[in-house]
Design an enzyme around this catalytic site. Structure first.
Site, PDB file in Angstrom:
ATOM      1  CB  SER A 186      25.958  43.510  41.436  1.00 11.62           C
ATOM      2  OG  SER A 186      27.003  42.683  41.165  1.00 11.62           O
ATOM      3  CD  GLU A 313      22.757  36.008  41.443  1.00 12.76           C
ATOM      4  OE1 GLU A 313      23.100  37.027  40.600  1.00 12.76           O
ATOM      5  OE2 GLU A 313      22.014  36.785  42.381  1.00 12.76           O
ATOM      6  CG  HIS A 409      24.881  39.059  38.291  1.00 11.65           C
ATOM      7  ND1 HIS A 409      24.528  38.994  39.740  1.00 11.65           N
ATOM      8  CD2 HIS A 409      25.629  40.063  38.066  1.00 11.65           C
ATOM      9  CE1 HIS A 409      25.200  39.961  40.187  1.00 11.65           C
ATOM     10  NE2 HIS A 409      25.841  40.540  39.208  1.00 11.65           N
TER      11      HIS A 409
END
Length: 500
Positions: A186, A313, A409
């Site tokens: 990220s 995600e 995610h």
């Protein structure tokens, strides 16, 4: 041996397992407060005797409270510390993996349980993680330009300082300073991509592992606007003198107020949907260009690159309440307009997701916009410029106590670190792991270790003509064509679409 010598002094670690020794909370730079606040990281002062390094160092100023991880306490200043996990038996130099944690450049730390480096050390890697300045302390723009020693991108400069420490000291822990891989997820992955194009980081690593890269970067103008809003929320003038005199507590609280304002205002544009207000700034000095643009220009082709993104995600951001809810056609149309998406993009997703709720269509588009598409383009541009590049996608899903846990995610990281049995990751992976999960974790960890050691994760690199993506799943791993139907929808869409 639990005692090693660094250039600043001796450190004593402990054994989290019989075959691994860990050294936690080693200072790599001086505390970034007092005369050092808002400045480039300064060298750490040497110490006498043996420093006990058996506990993680303090975390950077933030308001987040994460499961299983320490929270920030005002007054904790020695935040620029790192951690090392290494094989307990002395041997030849081992490859090094330096982990940069994510957290929207605003929260998180290296002390999160899923970032424990014990399994990586057992796989033959010397693992390093570290804390760096976050939020306004690390990425806030100091207005006025009257003090040149207040640089942009202080968080990135901390990361460079940590890598310089690795270069100078990691041999004492059995690591090879000439074989360093920077890894992140990220905002940590985006940081790694920035380091690839930063002159100050040149030569400090030879490979990058980047999971769910978020982009693009901020302009100086947008960073300055953020500072004006934060200063107003802190009830100080937007000047260098008053902003730098504000306490960390004031700036953390003010930043939270600004974020909350964007969340509450549907008319506030792109930041309404996921108000991340800090990040790397393209200032032409510390960071010369957005990584994607720099890759397209052929930057850092000598650095091997392994990227990964998850298949779903943005469903995590929705599940934890950090993303705006878009549940009507009118809201979806406003979202597309705010991000200047092509007219046919939403229609294309609807056609690929017949009968799906508006929220799912929105999450699919936003996840691809923020993470998947940027990650894929970064890999493609690196490969087209001649860089050795590997692409992968995490698709593992399972039924959890509350229903389907998606390939969302952050779910891939505990698998790659080999930390599935940590209770705090059960939300991410949908409960306790089963045998198939452990086998997937073993394969992912081996891919990381192999890539760090030799540049080969276990599958063929992209050739720039018919790129393929390696699929991570509990059923089986496979290589598939990279150009999926959604990628075709994005083929007519340019970047940047965010953070003008």
């Amino acid at each position: 041996m639990e005692v090693r010598r660094t250039r600043s002094g001796w450190v004593r670690g402990h054994r989290p397992a019989a075959d691994v020794v860990a050294f936690l909370g080693i200072p790599y730079a001086a505390a970034p407060f007092g005369i050092n606040r808002f400045r480039e990281p300064r060298p750490v002062h040497a110490w006498e005797g043996v420093r006990e390094c058996q506990d993680f160092g303090p975390v950077a100023p933030q308001s987040a409270r994460l499961p299983g991880a320490p929270s920030w306490s005002p007054g904790d200043e020695d935040i620029l510390t790192l951690n090392v996990w290494a094989c307990a038996s002395e041997g030849g130099p081992a490859p090094v993996v330096v982990w940069i944690h994510g957290g929207a450049y605003t929260f998180g730390s290296s002390a999160q349980p899923d970032f424990d480096g014990t399994a990586l050390a057992r796989a033959g890697v010397v693992a390093v993680s570290f804390n760096y300045r976050l939020g306004f302390e690390g990425f806030g723009h100091i207005p006025g330009g009257t003090e040149p020693s207040f640089p942009e991108n202080r968080g990135l400069l901390d990361q460079v300082a940590a890598l310089q420490w690795v270069r100078e000291n990691i041999a004492a822990f059995g690591g090879d300073p000439e074989n360093v891989t920077v890894a992140g997820q990220s905002s940590g992955a985006a940081s790694a991509a920035c380091l690839m194009v930063m002159e100050r980081a040149r030569g400090l690593f030879r490979r990058v592992i980047a999971h769910s890269v978020v982009g693009p970067c901020y302009s100086v103008e947008l960073a300055a606007e953020t500072t004006r809003r934060v200063a107003a929320a802190a009830a100080v003038a937007a000047t260098a003198a008053e902003v730098t005199a504000a306490t960390p507590q004031m700036l953390v609280a003010a930043s939270d107020l600004v974020v909350d304002g964007y969340r509450r205002d549907p008319g506030s544009g792109p930041r309404h949907y996921d108000p991340v207000i800090y990040g790397p700034v393209v200032d032409g000095d510390v960071l010369p260009n957005d990584p994607l643009s720099a890759m397209a220009g052929g930057a850092r082709g000598e650095v091997d690159l392994l990227v990964c993104h998850t298949a779903e995600e943005y469903w995590l951001l929705d599940a934890v309440g950090s993303s705006a809810k878009v549940t009507t056609d009118q809201q979806l149309a406003a979202f597309a307009m705010d991000f200047r998406l092509p007219d046919d993009l939403v229609a294309g997703y609807r056609a690929l997701m017949p009968g799906a709720p508006v929220l799912d269509v929105y999450l699919a588009i936003f996840g691809d916009l923020r993470f998947s598409e940027y990650t894929s383009r970064l890999a493609e541009q690196h490969a087209l410029a001649g860089g050795r590049t590997f692409m992968s996608r995490f698709e593992r899903r399972r039924e959890g106590p509350q229903g389907v846990v998606r390939a969302w995610h952050c779910a891939d990281i505990p698998f790659a670190f080999g930390n599935l049995d940590v209770q705090s990751v059960e939300f991410l992976i949908g409960g306790p792991p089963d045998a198939a999960d452990h086998e997937l974790s073993r394969r992912m960890l081996a891919a990381w270790a192999g890539f760090a050691a030799t540049g080969d994760p276990g599958w063929s690199p992209m050739d720039g003509v018919t790129p393929t993506v390696h699929i991570w799943d509990t059923a089986q791993d496979a290589a598939r064509p990279q150009s999926t139907s959604t990628r075709a929808l994005w083929s007519r869409t340019g970047f940047p679409l965010l953070r003008p």
